[in-house]
Design an enzyme around this catalytic site. Structure first.
Site, PDB file in Angstrom:
ATOM      1  N   LYS A  81       8.922  42.854  52.207  1.00 28.39           N
ATOM      2  CA  LYS A  81       7.708  43.431  52.795  1.00 28.39           C
ATOM      3  C   LYS A  81       6.523  43.420  51.821  1.00 28.39           C
ATOM      4  O   LYS A  81       5.379  43.535  52.242  1.00 28.39           O
ATOM      5  CB  LYS A  81       7.969  44.842  53.319  1.00 28.39           C
ATOM      6  CG  LYS A  81       8.187  45.906  52.272  1.00 28.39           C
ATOM      7  CD  LYS A  81       8.416  47.267  52.928  1.00 28.39           C
ATOM      8  CE  LYS A  81       8.858  48.330  51.957  1.00 28.39           C
ATOM      9  NZ  LYS A  81       7.878  48.704  50.956  1.00 28.39           N
ATOM     10  N   ASP A  82       6.806  43.259  50.507  1.00 27.22           N
ATOM     11  CA  ASP A  82       5.729  43.219  49.511  1.00 27.22           C
ATOM     12  C   ASP A  82       5.149  41.822  49.328  1.00 27.22           C
ATOM     13  O   ASP A  82       4.150  41.649  48.634  1.00 27.22           O
ATOM     14  CB  ASP A  82       6.248  43.677  48.133  1.00 27.22           C
ATOM     15  CG  ASP A  82       6.641  45.139  48.122  1.00 27.22           C
ATOM     16  OD1 ASP A  82       6.122  45.894  48.968  1.00 27.22           O
ATOM     17  OD2 ASP A  82       7.467  45.521  47.273  1.00 27.22           O
ATOM     18  N   ARG A 127      -0.154  51.608  56.908  1.00 28.34           N
ATOM     19  CA  ARG A 127       0.613  51.653  58.161  1.00 28.34           C
ATOM     20  C   ARG A 127       1.233  53.036  58.361  1.00 28.34           C
ATOM     21  O   ARG A 127       1.109  53.635  59.420  1.00 28.34           O
ATOM     22  CB  ARG A 127       1.721  50.590  58.114  1.00 28.34           C
ATOM     23  CG  ARG A 127       2.715  50.658  59.264  1.00 28.34           C
ATOM     24  CD  ARG A 127       3.906  49.713  59.033  1.00 28.34           C
ATOM     25  NE  ARG A 127       4.597  50.007  57.796  1.00 28.34           N
ATOM     26  CZ  ARG A 127       5.556  50.923  57.665  1.00 28.34           C
ATOM     27  NH1 ARG A 127       5.958  51.615  58.707  1.00 28.34           N
ATOM     28  NH2 ARG A 127       6.139  51.123  56.493  1.00 28.34           N
ATOM     29  N   ARG A 128       1.899  53.535  57.316  1.00 30.24           N
ATOM     30  CA  ARG A 128       2.525  54.860  57.441  1.00 30.24           C
ATOM     31  C   ARG A 128       1.480  55.942  57.676  1.00 30.24           C
ATOM     32  O   ARG A 128       1.676  56.846  58.474  1.00 30.24           O
ATOM     33  CB  ARG A 128       3.342  55.174  56.178  1.00 30.24           C
ATOM     34  CG  ARG A 128       4.587  54.310  56.049  1.00 30.24           C
ATOM     35  CD  ARG A 128       5.257  54.507  54.694  1.00 30.24           C
ATOM     36  NE  ARG A 128       6.443  53.653  54.567  1.00 30.24           N
ATOM     37  CZ  ARG A 128       6.909  53.211  53.402  1.00 30.24           C
ATOM     38  NH1 ARG A 128       6.297  53.524  52.276  1.00 30.24           N
ATOM     39  NH2 ARG A 128       7.983  52.459  53.358  1.00 30.24           N
ATOM     40  N   ARG A 145       1.111  56.460  44.935  1.00 28.36           N
ATOM     41  CA  ARG A 145       1.377  55.129  44.369  1.00 28.36           C
ATOM     42  C   ARG A 145       2.502  55.186  43.348  1.00 28.36           C
ATOM     43  O   ARG A 145       2.906  56.251  42.927  1.00 28.36           O
ATOM     44  CB  ARG A 145       0.121  54.608  43.662  1.00 28.36           C
ATOM     45  CG  ARG A 145      -1.107  54.541  44.540  1.00 28.36           C
ATOM     46  CD  ARG A 145      -1.234  53.221  45.255  1.00 28.36           C
ATOM     47  NE  ARG A 145      -2.148  53.328  46.380  1.00 28.36           N
ATOM     48  CZ  ARG A 145      -2.417  52.339  47.188  1.00 28.36           C
ATOM     49  NH1 ARG A 145      -1.818  51.184  47.038  1.00 28.36           N
ATOM     50  NH2 ARG A 145      -3.254  52.493  48.189  1.00 28.36           N
ATOM     51  N   ARG A 151       7.143  57.949  42.493  1.00 24.29           N
ATOM     52  CA  ARG A 151       6.678  58.628  43.701  1.00 24.29           C
ATOM     53  C   ARG A 151       7.541  59.859  44.002  1.00 24.29           C
ATOM     54  O   ARG A 151       7.032  60.890  44.418  1.00 24.29           O
ATOM     55  CB  ARG A 151       6.687  57.654  44.893  1.00 24.29           C
ATOM     56  CG  ARG A 151       5.483  56.714  44.876  1.00 24.29           C
ATOM     57  CD  ARG A 151       5.485  55.784  46.066  1.00 24.29           C
ATOM     58  NE  ARG A 151       6.453  54.720  45.921  1.00 24.29           N
ATOM     59  CZ  ARG A 151       7.130  54.167  46.921  1.00 24.29           C
ATOM     60  NH1 ARG A 151       6.976  54.615  48.157  1.00 24.29           N
ATOM     61  NH2 ARG A 151       7.975  53.189  46.707  1.00 24.29           N
ATOM     62  N   CYS A 236      -6.264  40.123  55.625  1.00 29.07           N
ATOM     63  CA  CYS A 236      -6.813  41.470  55.452  1.00 29.07           C
ATOM     64  C   CYS A 236      -5.683  42.481  55.586  1.00 29.07           C
ATOM     65  O   CYS A 236      -4.828  42.336  56.444  1.00 29.07           O
ATOM     66  CB  CYS A 236      -7.882  41.715  56.519  1.00 29.07           C
ATOM     67  SG  CYS A 236      -8.202  43.446  56.853  1.00 29.07           S
TER      68      CYS A 236
END
Length: 308
Positions: A81-82, A127-128, A145, A151, A236
């Site tokens: 996902k990164d 998104r979250r 972050r 985190r 974007c």
């Protein structure tokens, strides 16, 4: 077998090292010789070409891409996902490993009943943030972050009510705490829970080795999710979620996709089930449906708002 030691590049966070060691073990079990190479930040690596010419964008993957292009490592292992949907020139997707838990979870401070009170929830993901505010508009979302361990510590040291994490990341390094809730209503990031191995396109020995780790069902599902992302975003960053699930009995794919405004007030969703034969363009067509039903204007608004 022509012996070559496959050098596995990784960042030095606990999760990155776990992912690299997982791939190392799989390759060793197949009889390949490997070594783990920890790669430092890009700041001290000088290239004779600007990064944009090489097509390198992802903040998490940049350092390893450069090390691979420079010939210091043979493969890099990433949380899929990164990884930007466009890989740098010369770098190719070598394998997608079988997917782990796709869900997002909320880690809380022992009081899961804060939904109806004014609460503060932390996440670094657009998104979250957007999906949380869409469901709980009376809550405050703050930025968070750092790697998983950082985190988790920040949450402990804060007065926040909770923070959102990918379940897979915490499970992989045994950090899942007792106090958490599965956010099964939250559509995950495209390719969440999957690991991607990349290599150089001209390195046939390595590509042949890595291809044996590929999990075809995960590869197809993540391909569709990332195609949806790429068609919508055009480079974007935006609050976009996508999840594809394969139903073996029916031989169908269920696609769920979402695009939201950054404040969560606008939401465009799609949920469709198609025959497996339709997989190649599923993400593209789903994104077109969203774009044609107000998504194009919403993406424009998001681009404007993120420039500020």
């Amino acid at each position: 077998m022509a012996e070559k030691t496959i050098r596995i590049g990784t960042r030095d966070s606990e999760l990155a090292l776990w992912q690299a060691h997982t791939v190392q073990k799989k390759l060793n079990d197949l009889g390949y010789t490997t070594e783990i190479v920890a790669v430092k930040s890009t700041g001290d690596i000088i290239l004779d070409k600007p990064l944009y010419e090489l097509g390198i964008t992802g903040i998490f993957t940049k350092t390893l891409d450069i090390a691979m292009i420079n010939g210091d490592i043979d493969i890099a292992v990433h949380s899929m996902k990164d990884v930007p949907t466009a890989l740098p020139k010369g770098v190719v997707q070598a394998a997608v490993l079988e997917r782990a838990n796709v869900l997002d979870i909320l880690v809380h401070k022992g009081n899961p009943d804060f939904e109806n009170q004014p609460s503060t929830v932390a996440t670094g993901s657009l998104r979250r943030q957007a999906m949380w505010l869409n469901k709980y508009p009376h809550h405050t979302v703050v930025d968070l972050r750092g790697n998983v361990n950082t985190r988790m510590q920040k949450l402990q040291d804060s007065d926040w009510n909770g923070a959102v994490f990918a379940a897979a990341g915490l499970e992989r390094i045994n950090l899942t705490p007792e106090n958490y809730i599965n956010l099964d209503w939250m559509i995950p990031a495209p390719a969440q829970g999957a690991m991607l191995v990349v290599a150089m396109e001209n390195d046939n020995y390595t590509l042949d080795a890595i291809s044996q780790l590929n999990h075809i069902e995960t590869e197809i599902c993540t391909y569709i999710e990332r195609q949806f992302l790429r068609t919508l975003e055009g480079g974007c960053t935006a609050p976009i979620g996508a999840l594809v699930r394969y139903d073996e009995e029916e031989d169908t794919l269920r696609f769920q996709g979402i695009l939201l405004s950054v404040d969560g007030k606008q939401k465009l969703e799609i949920d469709k089930t198609v025959a497996i034969e339709e997989w190649k363009k599923l993400g593209f067509y789903a994104a077109q449906e969203i774009l044609n039903s107000g998504g194009a204007e919403l993406m424009q608004t998001i681009k404007e708002s993120l420039k500020k």
